[in-house]
Design a protein around this motif. Structure first.
Motif, PDB file in Angstrom:
ATOM      1  N   LYS A 270       0.875  -1.152  -0.147  1.00  0.00           N
ATOM      2  CA  LYS A 270       0.022  -0.011   0.056  1.00  0.00           C
ATOM      3  C   LYS A 270       0.748   1.360  -0.056  1.00  0.00           C
ATOM      4  N   VAL A 271       1.934   1.320   0.563  1.00  0.00           N
ATOM      5  CA  VAL A 271       2.794   2.425   0.800  1.00  0.00           C
ATOM      6  C   VAL A 271       3.612   2.583  -0.636  1.00  0.00           C
ATOM      7  N   VAL A 272       3.947   1.430  -1.473  1.00  0.00           N
ATOM      8  CA  VAL A 272       4.471   1.559  -2.478  1.00  0.00           C
ATOM      9  C   VAL A 272       3.643   1.952  -3.591  1.00  0.00           C
ATOM     10  N   SER A 273       2.223   1.635  -3.429  1.00  0.00           N
ATOM     11  CA  SER A 273       1.145   2.167  -4.357  1.00  0.00           C
ATOM     12  C   SER A 273       0.737   3.491  -4.125  1.00  0.00           C
ATOM     13  N   VAL A 274       0.931   4.053  -3.030  1.00  0.00           N
ATOM     14  CA  VAL A 274       0.817   5.432  -2.658  1.00  0.00           C
ATOM     15  C   VAL A 274       1.961   6.107  -3.436  1.00  0.00           C
ATOM     16  N   PHE A 275       3.088   5.691  -3.599  1.00  0.00           N
ATOM     17  CA  PHE A 275       4.318   6.459  -4.122  1.00  0.00           C
ATOM     18  C   PHE A 275       4.218   6.604  -5.764  1.00  0.00           C
TER      19      PHE A 275
END
Length: 324
Positions: A270-275
């Motif tokens: 999810k953090v990588v998706s935000v990026f």
């Protein structure tokens, strides 16, 4: 929900920790979204208004900026609404539509990045033939091919996923409808769907990456043969901004969809998706405007003209008041 009940809506779990600081989170994501829209709109406006920026490179950059505005608009408004109202429900049809448009714009971005790399290859490796090879008609065809290819790419995976049965839990461990977390909720056999999503993602990402890598390999060989250090620096500076976006975008997306075990639902994903879904569209105008001399010069000229117009308007108002 009961196992025999067909799911009509999903619940996006998003980031539970952010809800404790929802006002701060909402302000940060809203600021990022507005800056992204404004920055890319400035790139489009300057490329259209300034005669010096009406070149193939900036024509593709206009398309890329428009694409980034659409790409971030697929997920961020939903995220902002969830943070503000705490209502995280999304209907089944809206979820499928969001998934389709996310991969439509994402696939188009890969094709445009490969097209922009090809444009830089022609400009640096074949400078004398460049005006003929990359004329207005060729630019329009390449841009149209990128958009159409991106539009058609998600059709088969989206149609396949939309026909799967969803009769169990309706909680998606993500902040938007991504394929991996969505497939985990299906009560049917998702083996073929996972393979299809992986193959389509691999074909789009790896084929465009191969074209981009080939273009830049030939560019590096050409730059290394330039005798003067000034010439080498000038040639490389024309594609440095694009290369930066390529490295960041491909790195994050390959981590999400191509690496072994991709598609699992974890907080790191999810953090990588935000990026790549929110931060990278913000970096596009920042990198291109701060690292590009032509853009900085054009922006300074437009700013100076606006200041001059404001001064003239002030003088006119003063003269009118004196006359009255």
């Amino acid at each position: 929900m009961e196992n025999r009940t067909s799911v009509t809506e999903f619940i996006l779990l998003g980031f539970p920790l952010l809800r404790q600081l929802w006002l701060l989170s909402f302000a940060i994501f809203l600021a990022i979204y507005l800056v992204t829209l404004l920055g890319n709109a400035v790139i489009i406006a300057l490329s259209q208004l300034e005669a010096g920026l009406r070149t193939p490179m900036y024509f593709f950059l206009k398309n890329f900026s428009l694409l980034e505005m659409c790409y971030t608009s697929v997920t961020v408004p939903q995220l902002l609404g969830d943070l503000q109202h705490g209502h995280r429900a999304i209907s089944f049809r809206t979820c499928i539509a969001q998934m389709y448009f996310f991969f439509f714009f994402g696939s188009t971005e890969f094709f445009l990045l490969a097209t922009m790399a090809y444009d830089r290859y022609l400009a640096i490796c074949h400078p004398l033939r460049y005006p003929v090879l990359m004329n207005g008609r060729a630019c329009a065809r390449l841009a149209l091919a990128s958009w159409v290819s991106g539009f058609l790419t998600p059709f088969l995976p989206t149609a396949f996923i939309s026909q799967l049965p969803f009769c169990g839990t309706n909680q998606i461990n993500h902040f938007f409808c991504d394929t991996g977390p969505l497939l985990r909720l299906s009560t049917g056999d998702t083996h073929l769907a996972n393979i299809l999503v992986f193959l389509v993602s691999a074909v789009v990402v790896l084929s465009s990456f191969l074209l981009t890598l080939t273009s830049y390999t030939l560019i590096v060989f050409t730059i290394c043969r330039i005798p003067s250090a000034t010439g080498r620096h000038k040639a490389f500076s024309t594609c440095a901004s694009h290369l930066t976006i390529v490295i960041i975008f491909y790195g994050t997306v390959i981590f999400m969809y191509i690496h072994p075990g991709s598609g699992r639902a974890s907080d790191m994903d999810k953090v990588v998706s935000v990026f790549y879904a929110i931060i990278i569209p913000l970096l596009n105008p920042v990198i291109y405007t701060l690292r590009n001399r032509d853009f900085k010069r054009a922006l300074q000229q437009e700013t100076a003209e606006l200041e001059l117009i404001c001064k003239l308007d002030t003088i006119k108002l003063g003269l009118i008041k004196d006359w009255e």
